[in-house]
Motif scaffolding. Structure first.
Motif, PDB file in Angstrom:
ATOM      1  N   TYR A  14       0.829  -1.207   0.000  1.00  0.00           N
ATOM      2  CA  TYR A  14       0.000   0.000   0.000  1.00  0.00           C
ATOM      3  C   TYR A  14       0.865   1.260   0.000  1.00  0.00           C
ATOM      4  O   TYR A  14       0.571   2.230  -0.708  1.00  0.00           O
ATOM      5  CB  TYR A  14      -0.922  -0.025   1.220  1.00  0.00           C
ATOM      6  N   LYS A  15       1.939   1.254   0.784  1.00  0.00           N
ATOM      7  CA  LYS A  15       2.843   2.413   0.827  1.00  0.00           C
ATOM      8  C   LYS A  15       3.470   2.649  -0.541  1.00  0.00           C
ATOM      9  O   LYS A  15       3.600   3.802  -0.992  1.00  0.00           O
ATOM     10  CB  LYS A  15       3.931   2.177   1.873  1.00  0.00           C
ATOM     11  N   LYS A  16       3.861   1.586  -1.231  1.00  0.00           N
ATOM     12  CA  LYS A  16       4.438   1.738  -2.565  1.00  0.00           C
ATOM     13  C   LYS A  16       3.423   2.342  -3.526  1.00  0.00           C
ATOM     14  O   LYS A  16       3.768   3.173  -4.372  1.00  0.00           O
ATOM     15  CB  LYS A  16       4.927   0.387  -3.084  1.00  0.00           C
ATOM     16  N   MET A  17       2.167   1.944  -3.397  1.00  0.00           N
ATOM     17  CA  MET A  17       1.135   2.491  -4.276  1.00  0.00           C
ATOM     18  C   MET A  17       0.842   3.955  -3.953  1.00  0.00           C
ATOM     19  O   MET A  17       0.634   4.761  -4.860  1.00  0.00           O
ATOM     20  CB  MET A  17      -0.138   1.655  -4.173  1.00  0.00           C
ATOM     21  N   THR A  18       0.829   4.316  -2.670  1.00  0.00           N
ATOM     22  CA  THR A  18       0.596   5.724  -2.329  1.00  0.00           C
ATOM     23  C   THR A  18       1.782   6.584  -2.768  1.00  0.00           C
ATOM     24  O   THR A  18       1.600   7.731  -3.173  1.00  0.00           O
ATOM     25  CB  THR A  18       0.344   5.898  -0.824  1.00  0.00           C
ATOM     26  N   ASP A  19       2.992   6.035  -2.708  1.00  0.00           N
ATOM     27  CA  ASP A  19       4.152   6.772  -3.213  1.00  0.00           C
ATOM     28  C   ASP A  19       4.046   6.979  -4.716  1.00  0.00           C
ATOM     29  O   ASP A  19       4.413   8.044  -5.242  1.00  0.00           O
ATOM     30  CB  ASP A  19       5.445   6.014  -2.883  1.00  0.00           C
ATOM     31  N   TRP A  20       3.554   5.962  -5.412  1.00  0.00           N
ATOM     32  CA  TRP A  20       3.393   6.081  -6.872  1.00  0.00           C
ATOM     33  C   TRP A  20       2.419   7.204  -7.226  1.00  0.00           C
ATOM     34  O   TRP A  20       2.642   7.952  -8.182  1.00  0.00           O
ATOM     35  CB  TRP A  20       2.890   4.770  -7.472  1.00  0.00           C
ATOM     36  N   GLU A  21       1.349   7.338  -6.445  1.00  0.00           N
ATOM     37  CA  GLU A  21       0.352   8.380  -6.720  1.00  0.00           C
ATOM     38  C   GLU A  21       0.979   9.772  -6.779  1.00  0.00           C
ATOM     39  O   GLU A  21       0.472  10.653  -7.474  1.00  0.00           O
ATOM     40  CB  GLU A  21      -0.718   8.379  -5.619  1.00  0.00           C
ATOM     41  N   TYR A 118      -6.251  -3.538   7.888  1.00  0.00           N
ATOM     42  CA  TYR A 118      -4.888  -3.902   8.271  1.00  0.00           C
ATOM     43  C   TYR A 118      -4.192  -4.650   7.141  1.00  0.00           C
ATOM     44  O   TYR A 118      -3.059  -4.331   6.764  1.00  0.00           O
ATOM     45  CB  TYR A 118      -4.880  -4.761   9.538  1.00  0.00           C
ATOM     46  N   LEU A 119      -4.838  -5.673   6.596  1.00  0.00           N
ATOM     47  CA  LEU A 119      -4.217  -6.478   5.552  1.00  0.00           C
ATOM     48  C   LEU A 119      -3.962  -5.655   4.299  1.00  0.00           C
ATOM     49  O   LEU A 119      -2.915  -5.795   3.653  1.00  0.00           O
ATOM     50  CB  LEU A 119      -5.093  -7.689   5.225  1.00  0.00           C
ATOM     51  N   MET A 120      -4.896  -4.789   3.930  1.00  0.00           N
ATOM     52  CA  MET A 120      -4.719  -3.988   2.720  1.00  0.00           C
ATOM     53  C   MET A 120      -3.595  -2.969   2.868  1.00  0.00           C
ATOM     54  O   MET A 120      -2.839  -2.728   1.926  1.00  0.00           O
ATOM     55  CB  MET A 120      -6.026  -3.273   2.358  1.00  0.00           C
ATOM     56  N   ARG A 121      -3.474  -2.377   4.037  1.00  0.00           N
ATOM     57  CA  ARG A 121      -2.548  -1.251   4.196  1.00  0.00           C
ATOM     58  C   ARG A 121      -1.187  -1.634   4.775  1.00  0.00           C
ATOM     59  O   ARG A 121      -0.205  -0.936   4.524  1.00  0.00           O
ATOM     60  CB  ARG A 121      -3.185  -0.189   5.095  1.00  0.00           C
ATOM     61  N   TYR A 122      -1.136  -2.718   5.529  1.00  0.00           N
ATOM     62  CA  TYR A 122       0.099  -2.995   6.252  1.00  0.00           C
ATOM     63  C   TYR A 122       0.748  -4.328   5.905  1.00  0.00           C
ATOM     64  O   TYR A 122       1.840  -4.622   6.400  1.00  0.00           O
ATOM     65  CB  TYR A 122      -0.144  -2.921   7.759  1.00  0.00           C
ATOM     66  N   SER A 123       0.106  -5.129   5.080  1.00  0.00           N
ATOM     67  CA  SER A 123       0.701  -6.416   4.738  1.00  0.00           C
ATOM     68  C   SER A 123       1.746  -6.259   3.637  1.00  0.00           C
ATOM     69  O   SER A 123       1.595  -5.441   2.732  1.00  0.00           O
ATOM     70  CB  SER A 123      -0.366  -7.413   4.277  1.00  0.00           C
ATOM     71  N   GLU A 124       2.775  -7.074   3.726  1.00  0.00           N
ATOM     72  CA  GLU A 124       3.802  -7.129   2.695  1.00  0.00           C
ATOM     73  C   GLU A 124       3.621  -8.364   1.817  1.00  0.00           C
ATOM     74  O   GLU A 124       4.414  -8.589   0.895  1.00  0.00           O
ATOM     75  CB  GLU A 124       5.189  -7.145   3.351  1.00  0.00           C
ATOM     76  N   GLU A 125       2.582  -9.157   2.112  1.00  0.00           N
ATOM     77  CA  GLU A 125       2.294 -10.357   1.332  1.00  0.00           C
ATOM     78  C   GLU A 125       1.204 -10.055   0.311  1.00  0.00           C
ATOM     79  O   GLU A 125       0.113  -9.615   0.669  1.00  0.00           O
ATOM     80  CB  GLU A 125       1.841 -11.503   2.246  1.00  0.00           C
ATOM     81  N   ILE A 126       1.488 -10.305  -0.949  1.00  0.00           N
ATOM     82  CA  ILE A 126       0.547  -9.996  -2.022  1.00  0.00           C
ATOM     83  C   ILE A 126      -0.792 -10.681  -1.803  1.00  0.00           C
ATOM     84  O   ILE A 126      -1.860 -10.065  -1.920  1.00  0.00           O
ATOM     85  CB  ILE A 126       1.144 -10.408  -3.377  1.00  0.00           C
ATOM     86  N   GLU A 127      -0.769 -11.978  -1.483  1.00  0.00           N
ATOM     87  CA  GLU A 127      -2.015 -12.722  -1.333  1.00  0.00           C
ATOM     88  C   GLU A 127      -2.793 -12.278  -0.105  1.00  0.00           C
ATOM     89  O   GLU A 127      -4.027 -12.319  -0.105  1.00  0.00           O
ATOM     90  CB  GLU A 127      -1.728 -14.225  -1.283  1.00  0.00           C
ATOM     91  N   ALA A 128      -2.109 -11.847   0.938  1.00  0.00           N
ATOM     92  CA  ALA A 128      -2.812 -11.346   2.122  1.00  0.00           C
ATOM     93  C   ALA A 128      -3.534 -10.037   1.811  1.00  0.00           C
ATOM     94  O   ALA A 128      -4.638  -9.791   2.310  1.00  0.00           O
ATOM     95  CB  ALA A 128      -1.829 -11.154   3.281  1.00  0.00           C
ATOM     96  N   VAL A 129      -2.924  -9.191   0.982  1.00  0.00           N
ATOM     97  CA  VAL A 129      -3.592  -7.963   0.550  1.00  0.00           C
ATOM     98  C   VAL A 129      -4.861  -8.307  -0.224  1.00  0.00           C
ATOM     99  O   VAL A 129      -5.920  -7.701  -0.022  1.00  0.00           O
ATOM    100  CB  VAL A 129      -2.647  -7.097  -0.304  1.00  0.00           C
ATOM    101  N   LYS A 130      -4.773  -9.286  -1.097  1.00  0.00           N
ATOM    102  CA  LYS A 130      -5.948  -9.712  -1.866  1.00  0.00           C
ATOM    103  C   LYS A 130      -7.061 -10.178  -0.923  1.00  0.00           C
ATOM    104  O   LYS A 130      -8.239  -9.843  -1.112  1.00  0.00           O
ATOM    105  CB  LYS A 130      -5.577 -10.843  -2.822  1.00  0.00           C
TER     106      LYS A 130
END
Length: 204
Positions: A14-21, A118-130
């Motif tokens: 999520y942090k990488k995506m907000t940085d991209w924005e 929590y999972l969407m914003r703080y997880s580093e696991e791709i599948e956990a974000v999903k």
């Protein structure tokens, strides 16, 4: 409940995506996200939209236990869920989880919003974000604007587009949010949105 967010040192997805924005670069060329993948993101999800079946996982006890731990406010539950998704795909557990969730829901109002965020914003696991994105189907997104914005942002990356579509498609103005994702996504992300529009009868 206190979560160990401050202990995380690597930039989360999520942090990488907000940085991209904040940067004038096309998402397809955004290196911090590209480095997460060895193949085209979203390919499996697109195949599922086209009708391919994913064999269900027979090993879901760890996920069930971790979610129950969350309901009992155990602070280790997010890390347990992350560990589970290091070796499992969200699509492998969805059918089981839907059935399990509906059984547990009889016990009362389950607090999915906090776990989902929590999972969407703080997880580093791709599948956990999903998985966190899918959990958003079980609460009122129109009353959770922060979660809605998070899903729309993540859904621009092709590996998450399918899950964002599943959550957003039945919302008021859901097609508008999906259209916003379509402006930035690429590859299988755009193909997932095109398939969604075909199913709606908008495209042939």
């Amino acid at each position: 409940m206190k979560w160990p967010w401050s202990k995380k040192k690597k930039a989360t997805i999520y942090k990488k995506m907000t940085d991209w924005e904040k940067r004038p670069v096309q998402l397809e060329q955004y290196v911090p996200m590209r480095e997460l993948y060895h193949s085209d993101p979203g390919e499996l999800e697109y195949r599922v939209m086209k009708g391919e079946k994913v064999p269900p996982s027979k090993d879901t006890d760890g996920l069930d236990a971790a979610i129950l731990s969350y309901f009992y406010k155990e602070t280790t539950s997010p890390s347990q869920i992350n560990d589970f998704f290091k070796n499992h795909k969200t699509l492998e557990v969805l059918d089981h989880y839907h059935q399990w969730m509906y059984r547990e829901e009889d016990a009362g109002d389950l607090p999915y919003l906090g776990l989902s965020l929590y999972l969407m914003r703080y997880s580093e696991e791709i599948e956990a974000v999903k998985f966190g994105m899918i959990l958003a189907r079980y609460y009122d997104l129109m009353e959770a604007k922060g979660a809605l914005e998070t899903i729309t942002l993540l859904g621009q990356w092709p590996d998450f587009t399918y899950y964002a579509i599943q959550v957003l498609k039945d919302l008021p103005k859901g097609s508008l949010y999906i259209g916003q994702m379509n402006q930035a996504t690429f590859g299988y992300g755009k193909m997932c949105i095109a398939q969604y529009l075909k199913e709606k009868g908008v495209l042939k």
